[in-house]
Write a protein that holds these residues in place. Structure first.
Motif, PDB file in Angstrom:
ATOM      1  N   ASN A  52      -8.623   9.528  -0.158  1.00 30.49           N
ATOM      2  CA  ASN A  52      -9.544   8.413  -0.340  1.00 30.49           C
ATOM      3  C   ASN A  52     -10.235   8.101   0.990  1.00 30.49           C
ATOM      4  OD1 ASN A  52      -8.805   7.558  -3.160  1.00 30.49           O
ATOM      5  ND2 ASN A  52      -6.802   7.397  -2.172  1.00 30.49           N
ATOM      6  N   ARG A 106      -1.814   5.492  -0.832  1.00 29.80           N
ATOM      7  CA  ARG A 106      -1.969   6.659  -1.698  1.00 29.80           C
ATOM      8  C   ARG A 106      -2.234   7.903  -0.851  1.00 29.80           C
ATOM      9  NH1 ARG A 106      -2.525   5.533  -7.265  1.00 29.80           N
ATOM     10  NH2 ARG A 106      -3.417   7.613  -7.605  1.00 29.80           N
ATOM     11  N   ASN A 107      -3.033   7.750   0.190  1.00 32.52           N
ATOM     12  CA  ASN A 107      -3.249   8.873   1.107  1.00 32.52           C
ATOM     13  C   ASN A 107      -1.962   9.248   1.824  1.00 32.52           C
ATOM     14  OD1 ASN A 107      -5.910   8.681   0.357  1.00 32.52           O
ATOM     15  ND2 ASN A 107      -6.713   8.373   2.422  1.00 32.52           N
ATOM     16  N   GLU A 151      -3.438  11.963  -1.189  1.00 30.85           N
ATOM     17  CA  GLU A 151      -4.824  11.854  -1.629  1.00 30.85           C
ATOM     18  C   GLU A 151      -5.754  11.774  -0.423  1.00 30.85           C
ATOM     19  OE1 GLU A 151      -4.095   9.683  -5.968  1.00 30.85           O
ATOM     20  OE2 GLU A 151      -5.233   8.639  -4.410  1.00 30.85           O
ATOM     21  N   LEU A 188     -11.363   6.003   3.887  1.00 27.76           N
ATOM     22  CA  LEU A 188     -10.867   4.761   4.475  1.00 27.76           C
ATOM     23  C   LEU A 188     -11.878   4.268   5.501  1.00 27.76           C
ATOM     24  CD1 LEU A 188      -7.096   5.744   4.968  1.00 27.76           C
ATOM     25  CD2 LEU A 188      -8.224   4.782   2.955  1.00 27.76           C
ATOM     26  N   GLU A 208      -3.928  -0.141  -0.949  1.00 24.50           N
ATOM     27  CA  GLU A 208      -3.347   0.840  -1.860  1.00 24.50           C
ATOM     28  C   GLU A 208      -3.939   2.230  -1.605  1.00 24.50           C
ATOM     29  OE1 GLU A 208      -3.097   1.622  -6.653  1.00 24.50           O
ATOM     30  OE2 GLU A 208      -2.989  -0.456  -5.929  1.00 24.50           O
ATOM     31  N   ARG A 209      -5.232   2.287  -1.286  1.00 26.48           N
ATOM     32  CA  ARG A 209      -5.852   3.578  -0.950  1.00 26.48           C
ATOM     33  C   ARG A 209      -5.165   4.188   0.275  1.00 26.48           C
ATOM     34  NH1 ARG A 209     -12.170   1.691  -1.152  1.00 26.48           N
ATOM     35  NH2 ARG A 209     -12.303   1.244  -3.395  1.00 26.48           N
ATOM     36  N   GLU A 224      -6.589  -3.345  -3.271  1.00 29.56           N
ATOM     37  CA  GLU A 224      -7.148  -2.012  -3.527  1.00 29.56           C
ATOM     38  C   GLU A 224      -7.297  -1.189  -2.251  1.00 29.56           C
ATOM     39  OE1 GLU A 224     -11.545  -0.207  -4.732  1.00 29.56           O
ATOM     40  OE2 GLU A 224     -11.034  -2.288  -5.202  1.00 29.56           O
ATOM     41  N   PHE A 225      -7.759  -1.814  -1.163  1.00 37.23           N
ATOM     42  CA  PHE A 225      -7.999  -1.086   0.077  1.00 37.23           C
ATOM     43  C   PHE A 225      -6.691  -0.609   0.704  1.00 37.23           C
ATOM     44  CE2 PHE A 225     -11.202  -4.440  -0.484  1.00 37.23           C
ATOM     45  CZ  PHE A 225     -12.325  -3.647  -0.652  1.00 37.23           C
TER      46      PHE A 225
END
Length: 356
Positions: free
Chosen positions: A267, A259-260, A265, A269, A255-256, A252-253
């Motif tokens: 998110n 995604r940015n 995005e 961090l 992927e954030r 998940e971390f």
């Protein structure tokens, strides 16, 4: 975001107010400099001055690299440990900037190995060579535990397999969310193999930037420059299992992060989010004073745990691993000094702290 080196501030004007060629070179240099933070390294003023000369068009990347190498070859006195770390930061930064600026790329294990060789030639004896020994690395984000890295005897086979799987993967008709998830998976597995004894994260980051560009992504390198320590912590969490403690690998971390990078995005961090003991409830209620105290206490633990495995820490590194502001970090340093747990050396931005 990591605290900026005082020499770095002028780089912003190149990104805001200059033509594309200068902007591209600026992105290459800021990324190269930011990635040194993965290993707590800070380049010298000479490196920043050389980078600016390259951005202004006075010298080429090759000439910049040559100037940095010659600068250290000319030193006649033996370097102490801190100077050796600065030398590593300067040399590797100049080489990363050069590689990122190049258009050539080959998706293969040999290219990954060649990048490591170019980055660390003359710095590590094993530059450009797969490690022939097993490793473990105590991670503050895991409370001192380690990820299970690839076994030395099968590194070549593991690399060949992962590259073959990725080469045959079909991105056609995938949504951008599905693409991000797959890239997260590939990069996390590539890093977990940990093909090299040292310099693995910086090599993985450079290779990833080049690979994403080869896939057609217009990668803004700023995220690597500003979140290099988070990138490493996210890779750690994507590859850590401890079922006895109820912890499973969590992409998940990471992927954030992607995604940015790939979806634009925003998110958050924060390094502390990656810690295995981080309580999401604290994050949600961080506006409350009681929760702020809890965060400060957790940040103190993070700094002390880091110092158990590292000789010293400065304000920059403390900000990276806790996600606090510079002022917040200074308050924690003062508190820990008052309690007799750490001792500080040096002045202002160069001040270091060690366990007492």
């Amino acid at each position: 975001m990591a605290e900026k080196n005082p020499y770095e501030l002028d780089f912003e004007k190149y990104i805001r107010n200059t033509e594309p060629a200068k902007k591209d070179k600026t992105y290459a240099w800021t990324t190269a400099i930011g990635l040194q933070q993965v290993d707590g390294l800070t380049p010298s003023k000479y490196l920043f001055d050389t980078a600016k000369r390259n951005i202004e068009g006075e010298i080429t990347f090759d000439e910049a690299k040559s100037l940095i190498d010659t600068y250290y070859e000319s030193k006649t006195e033996r370097l102490d440990t801190s100077e050796e770390r600065t030398e590593e930061a300067d040399k590797v930064a100049s080489r990363i900037a050069q590689i990122i600026s190049e258009k050539s790329f080959n998706f293969s294990p040999s290219h990954l190995i060649a990048i490591h060789g170019r980055l660390f030639e003359g710095i590590f004896k094993f530059a450009g060579k797969l490690r022939d020994y097993d490793i473990s690395k105590r991670e503050w984000v895991l409370d001192g535990d380690t990820v299970m890295y690839g076994a030395a005897f099968e590194l070549k086979m593991a690399l060949d397999y992962d590259f073959e799987q990725e080469r045959n993967f079909n991105y056609k008709n995938l949504s951008i969310e599905e693409i991000v998830k797959h890239i997260t998976f590939f990069v996390s597995r590539l890093w977990q193999i940990h093909a090299f004894g040292e310099g693995n994260t910086r090599t993985t980051a450079v290779f990833t930037i080049k690979y994403l560009r080869s896939l057609g992504f217009n990668v803004n390198n700023d995220i690597f420059a500003e979140n290099s320590w988070y990138f490493r912590n996210a890779l750690v969490r994507a590859n850590y299992n401890n079922l006895q403690k109820g912890i499973q690998e969590n992409p998940e971390f990471l992927e954030r992060f992607f995604r940015n990078l790939l979806m634009g995005e925003h998110n958050e961090l924060k390094n502390r989010y990656c810690h295995i003991r981080y309580n999401e409830k604290v994050a949600i209620n961080s506006q409350k004073s009681s929760d702020k105290v809890a965060i400060k206490q957790k940040s103190s633990d993070i700094i002390l745990n880091y110092l158990k495995d590292n000789e010293s820490i400065n304000n920059l590194k403390a900000r990276e691993i806790t996600g606090l502001s510079s002022a917040g970090v200074r308050k924690i340093f003062t508190k820990l000094e008052t309690e007799g747990l750490i001792v500080g050396f040096g002045e202002n931005k160069g001040r270091l702290y060690k366990l007492k």
